[in-house]
Design a protein around this motif. Structure first.
Motif, PDB file in Angstrom:
ATOM      1  N   THR A 138      41.392 -19.903 -17.381  1.00  0.00           N
ATOM      2  CA  THR A 138      40.783 -20.507 -16.190  1.00  0.00           C
ATOM      3  C   THR A 138      39.666 -19.622 -15.646  1.00  0.00           C
ATOM      4  O   THR A 138      38.636 -20.118 -15.176  1.00  0.00           O
ATOM      5  N   LEU A 139      39.853 -18.327 -15.752  1.00  0.00           N
ATOM      6  CA  LEU A 139      38.851 -17.365 -15.269  1.00  0.00           C
ATOM      7  C   LEU A 139      37.736 -17.130 -16.290  1.00  0.00           C
ATOM      8  O   LEU A 139      36.864 -16.297 -16.059  1.00  0.00           O
ATOM      9  N   ASN A 140      37.789 -17.855 -17.406  1.00  0.00           N
ATOM     10  CA  ASN A 140      36.801 -17.696 -18.485  1.00  0.00           C
ATOM     11  C   ASN A 140      36.808 -16.278 -19.057  1.00  0.00           C
ATOM     12  O   ASN A 140      35.763 -15.754 -19.469  1.00  0.00           O
ATOM     13  N   LYS A 141      37.985 -15.674 -19.081  1.00  0.00           N
ATOM     14  CA  LYS A 141      38.125 -14.319 -19.615  1.00  0.00           C
ATOM     15  C   LYS A 141      38.835 -14.283 -20.969  1.00  0.00           C
ATOM     16  O   LYS A 141      38.997 -13.210 -21.548  1.00  0.00           O
ATOM     17  N   LEU A 142      39.246 -15.437 -21.446  1.00  0.00           N
ATOM     18  CA  LEU A 142      39.968 -15.475 -22.717  1.00  0.00           C
ATOM     19  C   LEU A 142      38.970 -15.520 -23.866  1.00  0.00           C
ATOM     20  O   LEU A 142      38.135 -16.421 -23.935  1.00  0.00           O
ATOM     21  N   PRO A 143      39.012 -14.548 -24.773  1.00  0.00           N
ATOM     22  CA  PRO A 143      38.049 -14.513 -25.886  1.00  0.00           C
ATOM     23  C   PRO A 143      38.154 -15.755 -26.773  1.00  0.00           C
ATOM     24  O   PRO A 143      39.215 -16.368 -26.888  1.00  0.00           O
ATOM     25  N   LYS A 144      37.048 -16.097 -27.397  1.00  0.00           N
ATOM     26  CA  LYS A 144      37.039 -17.245 -28.302  1.00  0.00           C
ATOM     27  C   LYS A 144      37.997 -17.030 -29.467  1.00  0.00           C
ATOM     28  O   LYS A 144      38.607 -17.977 -29.968  1.00  0.00           O
ATOM     29  N   ILE A 239      34.511 -19.884  -4.032  1.00  0.00           N
ATOM     30  CA  ILE A 239      34.451 -19.847  -5.495  1.00  0.00           C
ATOM     31  C   ILE A 239      33.055 -20.206  -5.989  1.00  0.00           C
ATOM     32  O   ILE A 239      32.506 -19.566  -6.887  1.00  0.00           O
ATOM     33  N   LEU A 240      32.447 -21.226  -5.397  1.00  0.00           N
ATOM     34  CA  LEU A 240      31.101 -21.623  -5.787  1.00  0.00           C
ATOM     35  C   LEU A 240      30.108 -20.489  -5.560  1.00  0.00           C
ATOM     36  O   LEU A 240      29.258 -20.200  -6.413  1.00  0.00           O
ATOM     37  N   GLU A 241      30.205 -19.838  -4.417  1.00  0.00           N
ATOM     38  CA  GLU A 241      29.303 -18.734  -4.100  1.00  0.00           C
ATOM     39  C   GLU A 241      29.525 -17.554  -5.047  1.00  0.00           C
ATOM     40  O   GLU A 241      28.570 -16.904  -5.503  1.00  0.00           O
ATOM     41  N   TYR A 242      30.775 -17.264  -5.327  1.00  0.00           N
ATOM     42  CA  TYR A 242      31.114 -16.155  -6.209  1.00  0.00           C
ATOM     43  C   TYR A 242      30.587 -16.384  -7.622  1.00  0.00           C
ATOM     44  O   TYR A 242      29.954 -15.510  -8.222  1.00  0.00           O
ATOM     45  N   ARG A 243      30.777 -17.577  -8.136  1.00  0.00           N
ATOM     46  CA  ARG A 243      30.354 -17.872  -9.505  1.00  0.00           C
ATOM     47  C   ARG A 243      28.842 -18.064  -9.591  1.00  0.00           C
ATOM     48  O   ARG A 243      28.233 -17.846 -10.651  1.00  0.00           O
ATOM     49  N   ALA A 244      28.224 -18.463  -8.470  1.00  0.00           N
ATOM     50  CA  ALA A 244      26.776 -18.595  -8.458  1.00  0.00           C
ATOM     51  C   ALA A 244      26.079 -17.257  -8.618  1.00  0.00           C
ATOM     52  O   ALA A 244      24.925 -17.179  -9.049  1.00  0.00           O
ATOM     53  N   ASN A 245      26.809 -16.160  -8.300  1.00  0.00           N
ATOM     54  CA  ASN A 245      26.254 -14.817  -8.428  1.00  0.00           C
ATOM     55  C   ASN A 245      26.495 -14.234  -9.821  1.00  0.00           C
ATOM     56  O   ASN A 245      26.332 -13.030 -10.036  1.00  0.00           O
ATOM     57  N   GLY A 246      26.882 -15.106 -10.741  1.00  0.00           N
ATOM     58  CA  GLY A 246      27.051 -14.664 -12.125  1.00  0.00           C
ATOM     59  C   GLY A 246      28.411 -14.097 -12.443  1.00  0.00           C
ATOM     60  O   GLY A 246      28.598 -13.472 -13.505  1.00  0.00           O
ATOM     61  N   ASN A 247      29.380 -14.292 -11.568  1.00  0.00           N
ATOM     62  CA  ASN A 247      30.741 -13.756 -11.814  1.00  0.00           C
ATOM     63  C   ASN A 247      31.575 -14.775 -12.591  1.00  0.00           C
ATOM     64  O   ASN A 247      31.313 -15.960 -12.582  1.00  0.00           O
TER      65      ASN A 247
END
Length: 247
Positions: A138-144, A239-247
């Motif tokens: 969900t956090l997009n931290k899981l490697p392909k 969450i939108l603001e956090y991810r908009a900053n490239g996180n």
């Protein structure tokens, strides 16, 4: 440099400043060169050993009774007290420094999946393993590579996720009855806790967070993914603001 390190450094700098100021006072109180020499030696000795015992100090004063007056003795006690206090505070700060656990490497093959899954099977909670990976994904931290390894796991054990046609994420949501806002909860708590960890000088590993999230979500009376008033909308905005900053 961590917060605790900065705090300790400030104590050391304060210690150094206090020592320099006291050196001037010692010199001003002593009119003879031998008295200045003895004070300098005493100051050096106290700096090297802030835990000088009172009996030893008394012996030193007796030895130099012709060179020290009562005011110098008072300053010596004050200097030792300050040194001990600074060291004790520094030790306390070091002890309070949190050391996160070492997390396993993400599985990159079917064999890795079986290896990292094994402890969960032995503890009779294999679903927890996939829930943790779900949080990380969900956090997009899981490697392909891990995604590919999980697909291979499904191919070799098709009955495991059979109820959701081999979709392991859907299987986790179905089995744990996760709500449609669970991902908001995962992101919102990740933002707050990862930033807090960084501010305190350590890095929050996603798998470490996933385990903590599981523990807090599973506890009786958990407030995770429970939203009151407009808290859900506020969380989505953060969450939108956090991810908009490239996180």
């Amino acid at each position: 440099m961590t917060f605790l390190q900065r705090t300790f450094t400030s104590l050391v700098h304060a210690h150094a400043g206090r020592t320099q100021g006291q050196a001037t006072s010692f010199a001003a109180l002593s009119g003879q060169s031998c008295r200045r020499s003895f004070c300098a030696w005493l100051r050096h000795y106290c700096t090297k050993s802030a835990t000088t015992s009172l009996p030893l100090l008394a012996a030193l004063v007796t030895k130099g009774k012709h060179m020290l007056n009562l005011r110098v003795l008072f300053l010596a006690f004050a200097f030792i007290g300050f040194s001990v206090e600074a060291i004790e505070k520094g030790n306390q700060l070091n002890q309070e420094q949190y050391i996160p656990p070492v997390m396993p490497e993400y599985p990159e093959s079917y064999s890795d999946v079986m290896t990292t899954l094994a402890p969960y099977y032995q503890a009779e909670r294999p679903l927890d393993y996939f829930f943790e990976l779900y949080v990380i994904s969900t956090l997009n931290k899981l490697p392909k590579e891990t995604e590919v390894a999980l697909k291979e796991f499904n191919d070799k054990h098709p009955s495991f996720f059979e109820s959701t046609n081999g979709d392991w994420k859907s299987y986790v949501k179905k089995q744990l009855h996760l709500s449609n806002t669970i991902e908001v909860a995962i992101w919102e708590l990740w933002i707050r806790n990862s930033i807090n960890a960084e501010n305190n000088g350590w890095e929050y590993h996603p798998w470490h967070y996933a385990r903590n999230f599981l523990d807090n979500y599973s506890v009786e009376g958990s407030k995770v993914d429970i939203w009151e008033d407009n808290s859900l909308e506020l969380a989505k905005q953060r969450i939108l603001e956090y991810r908009a900053n490239g996180n």
